[in-house]
Every structure is written in structure tokens, then in C-alpha cells.
Write a protein that holds these residues in place. Structure first.
Motif, short mmCIF file in Angstrom:
data_model
loop_
_atom_site.label_atom_id
_atom_site.label_comp_id
_atom_site.label_asym_id
_atom_site.label_seq_id
_atom_site.Cartn_x
_atom_site.Cartn_y
_atom_site.Cartn_z
N PRO A 4 31.95 15.33 115.77
CA PRO A 4 31.06 14.46 116.55
C PRO A 4 31.08 14.82 118.03
N LEU A 5 29.94 14.67 118.67
CA LEU A 5 29.81 14.98 120.09
C LEU A 5 29.36 13.72 120.81
N LEU A 143 26.31 12.20 125.96
CA LEU A 143 25.22 12.12 124.99
C LEU A 143 24.70 10.69 124.80
N PRO A 144 25.55 9.67 124.67
CA PRO A 144 25.01 8.32 124.54
C PRO A 144 24.09 7.93 125.70
N ALA A 145 24.45 8.31 126.92
CA ALA A 145 23.64 7.99 128.10
C ALA A 145 22.54 9.02 128.35
N GLN A 146 22.62 10.15 127.63
CA GLN A 146 21.66 11.25 127.76
C GLN A 146 21.60 11.78 129.20
N THR A 147 22.80 12.04 129.76
CA THR A 147 22.87 12.54 131.12
C THR A 147 23.77 13.77 131.22
N VAL A 148 23.48 14.56 132.24
CA VAL A 148 24.31 15.70 132.64
C VAL A 148 24.70 15.44 134.08
N ARG A 149 25.99 15.56 134.37
CA ARG A 149 26.49 15.30 135.72
C ARG A 149 27.40 16.43 136.16
N ILE A 150 27.22 16.87 137.40
CA ILE A 150 28.14 17.86 137.94
C ILE A 150 29.19 17.13 138.78
N ALA A 151 30.28 17.82 139.06
CA ALA A 151 31.44 17.21 139.70
C ALA A 151 31.12 16.51 141.02
N GLU A 162 15.91 10.46 118.58
CA GLU A 162 16.96 9.56 118.07
C GLU A 162 17.70 10.14 116.88
N GLU A 163 16.98 10.76 115.94
CA GLU A 163 17.65 11.33 114.77
C GLU A 163 18.60 12.44 115.18
N ALA A 164 18.17 13.31 116.07
CA ALA A 164 19.03 14.39 116.55
C ALA A 164 20.25 13.83 117.27
N LYS A 165 20.04 12.83 118.09
CA LYS A 165 21.13 12.19 118.82
C LYS A 165 22.15 11.61 117.84
N SER A 166 21.67 10.91 116.83
CA SER A 166 22.56 10.32 115.82
C SER A 166 23.35 11.39 115.07
N MET A 167 22.67 12.47 114.70
CA MET A 167 23.36 13.55 113.99
C MET A 167 24.50 14.11 114.82
N LEU A 168 24.25 14.34 116.11
CA LEU A 168 25.29 14.89 116.98
C LEU A 168 26.41 13.89 117.23
N LEU A 169 26.05 12.65 117.50
CA LEU A 169 27.06 11.62 117.76
C LEU A 169 27.99 11.40 116.57
N GLU A 170 27.43 11.51 115.36
CA GLU A 170 28.22 11.25 114.16
C GLU A 170 28.73 12.52 113.50
N GLY A 171 28.35 13.70 114.02
CA GLY A 171 28.79 14.95 113.43
C GLY A 171 28.16 15.23 112.07
N LEU A 172 26.92 14.84 111.90
CA LEU A 172 26.23 14.98 110.61
C LEU A 172 25.36 16.23 110.57
N ALA A 174 22.22 18.08 107.94
CA ALA A 174 21.05 17.54 107.24
C ALA A 174 21.45 16.87 105.92
N ILE A 175 22.40 17.45 105.19
CA ILE A 175 22.84 16.87 103.91
C ILE A 175 23.57 15.55 104.17
N ASP A 176 24.46 15.53 105.16
CA ASP A 176 25.17 14.29 105.50
C ASP A 176 24.18 13.19 105.87
N LEU A 177 23.16 13.58 106.64
CA LEU A 177 22.15 12.60 107.06
C LEU A 177 21.41 12.03 105.86
N SER A 178 21.05 12.88 104.89
CA SER A 178 20.36 12.44 103.69
C SER A 178 21.25 11.50 102.87
N LEU A 179 22.53 11.84 102.75
CA LEU A 179 23.44 11.00 101.99
C LEU A 179 23.67 9.65 102.66
#
Length: 180
Positions: A4-5, A143-151, A162-172, A174-179
Motif C-alpha cells: 500500500p502507498l 496520496l490521501p491529500a493528493q499533494t507533493v511537497r518539497i522540504a 478515485e479507483e486508481a487512488k484506492s488501488m494504490l492506497l490499499e495495494g490492490l 486488478a484481480i484484487d480490486l475485482s475480488l
């Protein structure tokens, strides 16, 4: 299933070239199997080594700079991942340890392959990418806030479906997402 990311902090490796295609990411001569592993030596092989088919690192290629040895983020140019739909390119990036690519635009199939394999394709404009590159500082992607920040505090928002965000957040994948 990918790791997960949610957030990621890393010094980004600047590879700011437009139209980096999948054959430059991993040349076909470097694909020795149909699996997702054993591809890292071939990653950017045409640029990374001093001769085709060789393994002598080119000291002028950014990936061979020890400063970026642990980078998990690539700063790219426009149309990153264009060319063929070669999923091996994303597999090689993931196996090497990259978890995000920040670029002004991505080839659509490549971006989809990234998400399905645990790599965030974050879209920022060229001014933001230039600012990140000039800073030579660590970058934090939230990723949850959808931001990039430098130091130094500069922050930019990036779009993601949203689907892509969920897949990355949960580490899914395409098969995991279908299940699910």
C-alpha cells in the motif's frame, strides 16, 4: 499485490526528458522472461551502461549517481511511458524500487500499468517539476491529500481517479480490486 502507498518521502531522481518510451525504460533485448522479476539490470540499459548489452555503468547517467541510489521517485518529462504497452517497463521500475513518477503527462496505458503495479503516476506541470528539480531536496507525496511537497514547503496538488487512488492506497492489483 503491491505494498500500500499512502505517503512517500524520497529524493527524486531527475530524468526530465520528454517522450521517454517503454523501449528506453527497458529495451526488448533486456526482457529475458515473461515474469515480473529479473528485470532491474535492463532498466534504462541503453542510457545506464557504456555499451549496448554491457554492464559497465555510464557515470554520466543520473541513475548511476550514488546521490540517487535510494530514490523511489522519478521526475520525468512530458508523455512519460509512451510507445508500446510493454508492462515489463513498469515491472522493471517497481522491482528496482520506484514507487512514484512525477511528470507533466503520461501515456495512458503506461499510467494504468503503473497503478496496477503499485506505482503512482502523479501529474504536475513543468513549472512544479522544475522547482522540485532545482530544490534538490527530498519530496513528500501524500496520496490521501493528493499533494507533493518539497522540504522548503512548496506544495502542489495532483489529480488521480478515485479507483486508481484506492488501488494504490490499499495495494490492490486488478484481480484484487475485482475480488473486493
Amino acid at each position: 499485490m503491491a505494498e500500500p502507498l499512502t505517503s512517500l518521502t524520497s529524493l527524486p531522481m531527475p530524468l526530465i526528458r520528454d517522450n521517454i518510451d517503454t523501449d528506453q525504460i527497458i529495451p526488448s533485448r533486456e526482457m529475458k522472461s515473461t515474469g515480473k522479476t529479473g528485470l532491474t539490470d535492463g532498466l534504462f540499459a541503453g542510457w545506464r551502461y557504456t555499451e549496448i548489452g554491457g554492464r559497465t555503468p555510464d557515470p554520466n547517467f543520473v541513475m548511476n549517481d550514488p546521490v540517487f541510489a535510494d530514490s523511489q521517485i522519478i521526475l520525468g518529462g512530458k508523455n512519460f511511458g509512451c510507445g508500446s504497452s510493454r508492462e515489463h517497463a513498469v515491472w522493471a521500475l517497481a522491482e528496482y524500487g520506484f514507487r512514484a513518477i512525477i511528470a507533466p503527462s503520461f501515456a495512458p496505458i503506461f499510467a494504468g500499468n503503473c497503478v496496477r503495479n503499485g506505482i503512482l503516476p502523479a501529474i504536475l506541470n513543468t513549472d512544479a517539476i522544475s522547482a522540485i528539480d532545482r530544490s534538490r531536496a527530498q519530496v513528500t507525496i501524500d496520496l490521501p491529500a493528493q499533494t507533493v511537497r518539497i522540504a522548503d514547503g512548496d506544495r502542489w496538488s495532483f489529480p488521480i481517479e478515485e479507483e486508481a487512488k484506492s488501488m494504490l492506497l490499499e495495494g490492490l492489483d486488478a484481480i484484487d480490486l475485482s475480488l473486493k
